[in-house]
Every structure is written in structure tokens, then in C-alpha cells.
Design an enzyme around this catalytic site. Structure first.
Site, PDB file in Angstrom:
ATOM      1  N   ASN A 285       2.076  -5.820 -10.416  1.00 41.62           N
ATOM      2  CA  ASN A 285       1.471  -5.352  -9.678  1.00 41.62           C
ATOM      3  C   ASN A 285      -0.149  -5.992  -9.550  1.00 41.62           C
ATOM      4  O   ASN A 285      -0.309  -6.430 -11.597  1.00 41.62           O
ATOM      5  CB  ASN A 285       1.145  -4.194  -9.233  1.00 41.62           C
ATOM      6  CG  ASN A 285      -0.146  -3.392  -8.867  1.00 41.62           C
ATOM      7  OD1 ASN A 285      -0.202  -4.362  -7.118  1.00 41.62           O
ATOM      8  ND2 ASN A 285      -1.049  -2.556  -8.593  1.00 41.62           N
TER       9      ASN A 285
ATOM     10  N   MET B 182       0.865  -0.759   0.141  1.00 43.69           N
ATOM     11  CA  MET B 182      -0.298  -0.144  -0.277  1.00 43.69           C
ATOM     12  C   MET B 182       0.452   1.159  -0.127  1.00 43.69           C
ATOM     13  O   MET B 182       0.379   2.013   1.066  1.00 43.69           O
ATOM     14  CB  MET B 182      -0.313   0.010   1.587  1.00 43.69           C
ATOM     15  CG  MET B 182      -1.817  -0.942   0.877  1.00 43.69           C
ATOM     16  SD  MET B 182      -3.007  -1.447  -0.367  1.00 43.69           S
ATOM     17  CE  MET B 182      -4.266  -0.222  -0.679  1.00 43.69           C
ATOM     18  N   ARG B 183       1.509   1.204  -0.970  1.00 42.09           N
ATOM     19  CA  ARG B 183       2.470   2.191  -0.979  1.00 42.09           C
ATOM     20  C   ARG B 183       3.399   2.999  -2.251  1.00 42.09           C
ATOM     21  O   ARG B 183       2.723   1.648  -3.512  1.00 42.09           O
ATOM     22  CB  ARG B 183       4.301   2.336   0.098  1.00 42.09           C
ATOM     23  CG  ARG B 183       3.951   2.128   1.126  1.00 42.09           C
ATOM     24  CD  ARG B 183       4.205   3.133   1.665  1.00 42.09           C
ATOM     25  NE  ARG B 183       3.956   2.498   3.489  1.00 42.09           N
ATOM     26  CZ  ARG B 183       3.638   4.050   4.344  1.00 42.09           C
ATOM     27  NH1 ARG B 183       3.312   5.282   3.830  1.00 42.09           N
ATOM     28  NH2 ARG B 183       3.806   3.244   5.722  1.00 42.09           N
TER      29      ARG B 183
ATOM     30  N   HIS C 198      -4.083  -5.342  -8.600  1.00 43.79           N
ATOM     31  CA  HIS C 198      -5.471  -4.379  -8.838  1.00 43.79           C
ATOM     32  C   HIS C 198      -6.143  -4.383  -8.180  1.00 43.79           C
ATOM     33  O   HIS C 198      -7.003  -5.618  -9.166  1.00 43.79           O
ATOM     34  CB  HIS C 198      -5.068  -3.320  -9.611  1.00 43.79           C
ATOM     35  CG  HIS C 198      -5.928  -1.968  -9.570  1.00 43.79           C
ATOM     36  ND1 HIS C 198      -5.785  -0.720  -8.493  1.00 43.79           N
ATOM     37  CD2 HIS C 198      -7.823  -1.150  -9.570  1.00 43.79           C
ATOM     38  CE1 HIS C 198      -6.424  -0.299  -8.527  1.00 43.79           C
ATOM     39  NE2 HIS C 198      -7.183  -0.371  -8.969  1.00 43.79           N
TER      40      HIS C 198
END
Length: 203
Positions: free
Chosen positions: A109, A92-93, A111
């Protein structure tokens, strides 16, 4: 051919991490997890990694005055572990260009929405507020934008009447656990070719 060495970055429960650990155990991902890093000590992902015998460490964002110093510590830990592919699994960065450029083309990633719709940290809330009928998840390469990199794979999930963030999120998560290992395996097999915004899957 040498196996890809994955460095998995997490912030929370680590359920996507667990799906990758399990897929490697079943022989469905031809890579190995070299290290798991979390940005907070309480992340259960660290426990999952340690229980699986995977090196794991917390690099606490709060311990660094500037984001760049935090990312330099991440880079150093990943390089020390010999990581060839960085996998964001509930991390969460927002990563700065400093980090992204160091691992250009080697960061994935997942999502919890169908990008380019509903980027950002509150995808399920935004999906429900907008009233769309279909959501899902997206695996993509990470670029210097927010959830804006070239898309590798997507899976659709219906949005049902009466859904909450929790019920929709649970169904999307089921698909994440299927989709992410598939995308990682395609990378490990050298089957992904990025052409501009398009990711071609080479069979």
C-alpha cells in the site's frame, strides 16, 4: 524467473495505477499487471486500465450484504487472474483479516503521509491541522492494522506556509508516482526481507 503478476485495487482516479503502468512500459518494473479491480463502477482507474489493454472489472461493495462476501469476491477475481502481488492504489476500503491472511506478505500500500504519523483516510487534513513542517508518502506491507505494516520506502515533502489539502496533496502525489514503482520493483527483484517491523533492502 517468472514475472510477478500484479493485481491492482483502486477506488478513484488511478493516478498511482498510471505511474505503475508507465514504469512497466519503461522497463523499470519487472512485473505485469494481471488485473485491475475497482470497488465502484465510476472509478476512472478502470478506464486507464482498459485503455492500456489490462483486464479490469468493478466489484461493487454495495452489491454485497457483508464485507466478507465482498472480499471473497475480490480474492476469487485475483486468484482467477493468477495474481502474486496485490497492490493497493487509492483503494479506500479497510481490508479485514480474511483478505490480509489470504495474501500474507504479498500486499503493498502507499499512504500519503510519513507513517506511523497521520494514518487513516484524511492524512493531508490531519498534517495541516497539526502544523508539522514535513510530510510525504510511505510504501508499506499491509498487515491487519490500519496503515500499520512494515515500512518499505518513504519520501519527504515540505509543508509550505499557505498550503491547502489540494496543494500539499499534489506535491505528495508527485513523490508517490516515483516511490511506488521503486518499491514494487524491489519486491519483484526479491530484494525485500521483513524482519519484525523492519524491511531490509538486499543489494
Amino acid at each position: 524467473m517468472a514475472k510477478e503478476r500484479l493485481g491492482v485495487l483502486c477506488s478513484g482516479r488511478g493516478t498511482d495505477l498510471q505511474s505503475i503502468i508507465d514504469a512497466i512500459g519503461r522497463g523499470e518494473v519487472a512485473g505485469e499487471i494481471a488485473v485491475v479491480l475497482a470497488d465502484r463502477e465510476g472509478a476512472y482507474a478502470l478506464t486507464r486500465a482498459r485503455e492500456a489493454g489490462i483486464p479490469a472489472a468493478c466489484i461493487d461493495r454495495k452489491a454485497y450484504e457483508r464485507r466478507e462476501l465482498f472480499e471473497e469476491a475480490l480474492i476469487a477475481a485475483l486468484e482467477e487472474a493468477g495474481v502474486t502481488l496485490v497492490v493497493l492504489a487509492g483503494f479506500m476500503r479497510i481490508l479485514t483479516p480474511l483478505f490480509v491472511r489470504h495474501f500474507t506478505g504479498r500486499i503493498l500500500n502507499i499512504h500519503p503521509a510519513l507513517l506511523p504519523s497521520f494514518p487513516g483516510a484524511h492524512a493531508h487534513r490531519d498534517v495541516l491541522a497539526y502544523g508539522v513542517k514535513v510530510s510525504g508518502c510511505t510504501v508499506h506491507f499491509v498487515d491487519e492494522g490500519t496503515d500499520s505494516g512494515p515500512i518499505i520506502l518513504q519520501a519527504a515533502v515540505p509543508v509550505l506556509d499557505g498550503d491547502t489539502e489540494e496543494t500539499l496533496g499534489a506535491r505528495v502525489l508527485e513523490q508517490e508516482h516515483i516511490l511506488y514503482p521503486k518499491a514494487i520493483q524491489l519486491y519483484c527483484e526479491g530484494k525485500l526481507r521483513v524482519e519484525g517491523r523492519h524491511v531490509r533492502i538486499i543489494e
